[in-house]
Design a protein around this motif. Structure first.
Motif, PDB file in Angstrom:
ATOM      1  N   GLU A   1       0.832  -1.206   0.000  1.00  0.00           N
ATOM      2  CA  GLU A   1       0.000   0.000   0.000  1.00  0.00           C
ATOM      3  C   GLU A   1       0.870   1.260   0.000  1.00  0.00           C
ATOM      4  O   GLU A   1       1.826   1.361   0.762  1.00  0.00           O
ATOM      5  CB  GLU A   1      -0.929   0.009   1.222  1.00  0.00           C
TER       6      GLU A   1
ATOM      7  N   SER B   1      -7.725  -7.359  -4.335  1.00  0.00           N
ATOM      8  CA  SER B   1      -8.678  -6.265  -4.121  1.00  0.00           C
ATOM      9  C   SER B   1     -10.110  -6.692  -4.402  1.00  0.00           C
ATOM     10  O   SER B   1     -11.031  -6.383  -3.630  1.00  0.00           O
ATOM     11  CB  SER B   1      -8.301  -5.068  -4.997  1.00  0.00           C
TER      12      SER B   1
ATOM     13  N   ARG C   1     -13.363  -7.076  -1.734  1.00  0.00           N
ATOM     14  CA  ARG C   1     -14.616  -6.356  -1.988  1.00  0.00           C
ATOM     15  C   ARG C   1     -15.816  -7.302  -2.042  1.00  0.00           C
ATOM     16  O   ARG C   1     -16.902  -6.975  -1.563  1.00  0.00           O
ATOM     17  CB  ARG C   1     -14.524  -5.591  -3.304  1.00  0.00           C
TER      18      ARG C   1
END
Length: 611
Positions: free
Chosen positions: A279, A334, A338
């Motif tokens: 990140e 990712s 989600r």
């Protein structure tokens, strides 16, 4: 280096002039015919040994264990990883050797051998081929040191033999090197060469013992542990054997030799730093832009030039450097997060599993010549478990509290609020906690803008400045509300905020949809924040137990709003920022009373204020 052909007479003269005597004779031993003969003989010996091993009842594979982990150290061997006599070309062979040691030590570290059983080096290390992760290192063959796959494993067998001698173990099988390399245990007659699978190292002990192997940045350390009262044998110092001159393919100068790796490999390879990043934080991007040097490498989820990317994981600083990305795995992670329907610790476990997959993909791109690593914290335990940090120095970009401290913080909050349904979330397995703790202990530097995290590591931490966010300046109404910049969760200080709102009759603006329960704010003057969470706010109060990147608090500081928060936010106290200990409600309440103007709320009675 210019490729030049020499006559045999000139080659011999040149070798003698350089003071290496019979080097020309040694070189002549390497030919295609001799290589074929060696191949046939070695394959015959491998087959013969395999047949013998099949009927050898003493030969077993032993499991990793924890039974002897607390036992006393009964012997110890340490040897240097790097050879100070290496030249610029030989250095890459030593780097290859260290990589091979990283692979092999994972097969041996933690083995527990029962009493009376024979330990075999090859039985546990297995076939050392490229498919297993081994690379080109150095091997001694026919008086020369030549580049070969899995070269350098003898340093590990040397150390095991040395430790076995010191522990007084019975040596079942051991073979000496035909050449003594300067700085090795062979100088002291404590060496044991190995060659798959017919030249083995085997020993046994009358008591059970545990093998522990550590690759420190500069040395290989082998320890044996046992719970038995085992007196370490004092071995008299052996006469030092004169080491041979370094007859190696990189420095002999004969490009015509069949085994010579060629001038392409001879190009100078410098030590580099590899940044393994996940990140993106602006604080770390600024730090790296100032410290990265020409030739350094980057391994990131996305690079800026990729069409499909996620900004949160795209490192602009990698532009202009040799960078490798893992976009497919990063996208998969990712999307999985989600779409995952679980909550609490279920989603956290999913995140850990996906971080492991991303890390494993990234580790494949670490160049051999990388002697220093800078790595994001969430990738650290998996990199440590994979052994890639052994024999290297490394720094950690901290993005949260260490797992061990995070668990302690959540446990402390749970003692205050045992009715919370969320404080048992976000718990990592004990094995992962231990891996991270070991890696953080071994790290060279801890890099963070978070003051509380930096204070945990004292002298080895590098404290960065928080990046001040860009905030759109506009006219806002006069502040008469209190902003609680977090969801209604116990770890974010929601119980303290609810108690403050009740006792001091506060009008509170809250953020985030997560909550301990639907009726959490019932009976209080609470409203959800709009597009601009600071509209109408006169004071920001955030009594959090866990906060790793206080973006909203930094925005409030830029806007000039007074902030009251805890040490968990990682901010430095100032005239504008008041810091209290996490969980200290009385100190929090006093700070709020000092910051609130009388026109915002009525000052409570002394009896109420002291509750």
């Amino acid at each position: 280096m210019k490729r030049t052909k020499f006559s045999p007479t000139f080659k011999k003269f040149a070798c003698e002039k350089e003071g290496i005597g019979m080097k020309a004779t040694l070189i002549e031993r390497h030919s295609l015919l001799r290589e074929v003969i060696f191949f046939i003989k070695s394959r015959g010996l491998i087959l013969l040994r395999a047949l013998r091993n099949r009927f050898d009842n003493d030969l077993q594979r032993f499991p990793f264990g924890e039974t002897l982990k607390s036992g006393a150290v009964i012997s110890f061997s340490e040897s240097d990883l790097w050879n100070p006599d290496d030249d610029e070309q030989n250095w890459i062979l030593t780097a290859g050797k260290i990589q091979n040691l990283r692979v092999a030590t994972r097969k041996l570290n933690g083995l527990e051998i029962p009493a009376g059983k024979v330990f075999s080096f090859w039985q546990h290390v297995g076939y050392p081929g490229r498919s297993k992760g081994y690379v080109t290192g150095r091997e001694i063959r026919e008086g020369c040191i030549i580049p070969t796959v899995a070269g350098g494993l003898c340093q590990l067998s040397n150390a095991l033999y040395d430790a076995a001698l010191k522990a007084g173990f019975e040596i079942v099988e051991r073979h000496k090197h035909t050449k003594v390399v300067k700085g090795s245990l062979a100088e002291k007659g404590r060496d044991a060469t190995v060659k798959w699978n017919y030249i083995d190292l085997r020993f046994r002990s009358s008591s059970s013992f545990r093998i522990e192997i550590d690759l420190a940045p500069e040395s290989l350390v082998v320890k044996f542990r046992s719970t038995t009262d085992h007196r370490v044998q004092q071995i008299p110092s052996a006469m030092t054997v004169q080491p041979s001159k370094l007859n190696d393919c990189f420095s002999c100068g004969n490009f015509e030799c069949f085994k010579h790796p060629g001038k392409v490999v001879l190009q100078k390879r410098k030590a580099v730093t590899t940044f393994i990043l996940d990140e993106r934080w602006s604080e770390y991007e600024e730090y790296i832009s100032k410290t990265a040097a020409t030739g350094d490498r980057f391994v990131v989820p996305f690079t800026p030039d990729q069409r499909i990317r996620i900004n949160r994981y795209t490192w602009n600083v990698a532009k202009g450097f040799r960078a490798r990305a893992v976009p497919l795995m990063a996208l998969y992670r990712s999307l999985s997060i989600r779409l995952f329907s679980g909550g609490g610790n279920n989603v956290f476990s999913q995140m850990l599993r996906l971080d492991s997959k991303v890390t494993q993909r990234m580790l494949k791109h670490i160049p051999l010549e990388s002697t220093h690593i800078v790595i994001s914290q969430n990738l650290l335990p998996y990199a440590w478990a994979a052994g890639v940090l052994g024999g290297r120095t490394f720094d950690v970009l901290m993005t949260r509290l260490p797992m061990e401290k995070l668990h302690e913080r959540l446990d402390a909050a749970y003692r205050h609020y045992p009715s919370s349904s969320t404080l048992n979330d976000f718990r990592a397995p004990d094995e992962l906690v231990d891996l991270e703790s070991m890696a953080l202990t071994r790290s060279r530097h801890i890099i963070t803008p978070h003051r509380e995290i930096a204070n945990l590591f004292n002298n080895k931490s590098i404290l960065l400045d928080w990046s001040r966010p860009r905030v759109q300046v506009k006219t806002r109404s006069a502040g008469n509300r209190i902003l609680f910049p977090g969801p209604a969760l116990a770890r974010k200080g929601a119980y303290e905020m609810r108690r403050l709102a009740s006792e001091l009759k506060l009008s509170v603006t809250i953020m985030g949809g997560a909550t301990e329960e639907d009726s959490f704010w019932n009976g209080l003057s609470v409203e959800k924040a709009g597009a601009d969470p600071f509209e109408g706010v006169g004071l920001v109060v955030y009594p959090t137990y866990v906060e790793h990147h206080p973006r909203l608090l930094l925005k409030a500081i830029v806007l000039g709003l007074p902030v009251i928060t805890t040490t968990a936010s990682g901010l430095q106290p100032s005239d504008q920022v008041t810091i209290v200990e996490a969980g200290d409600y009385d100190a929090l309440k006093r700070a709020v009373l000092e910051k609130l103007p009388e026109e915002i709320i009525p000052i409570p009675s002394m009896s109420n204020a002291s509750r």
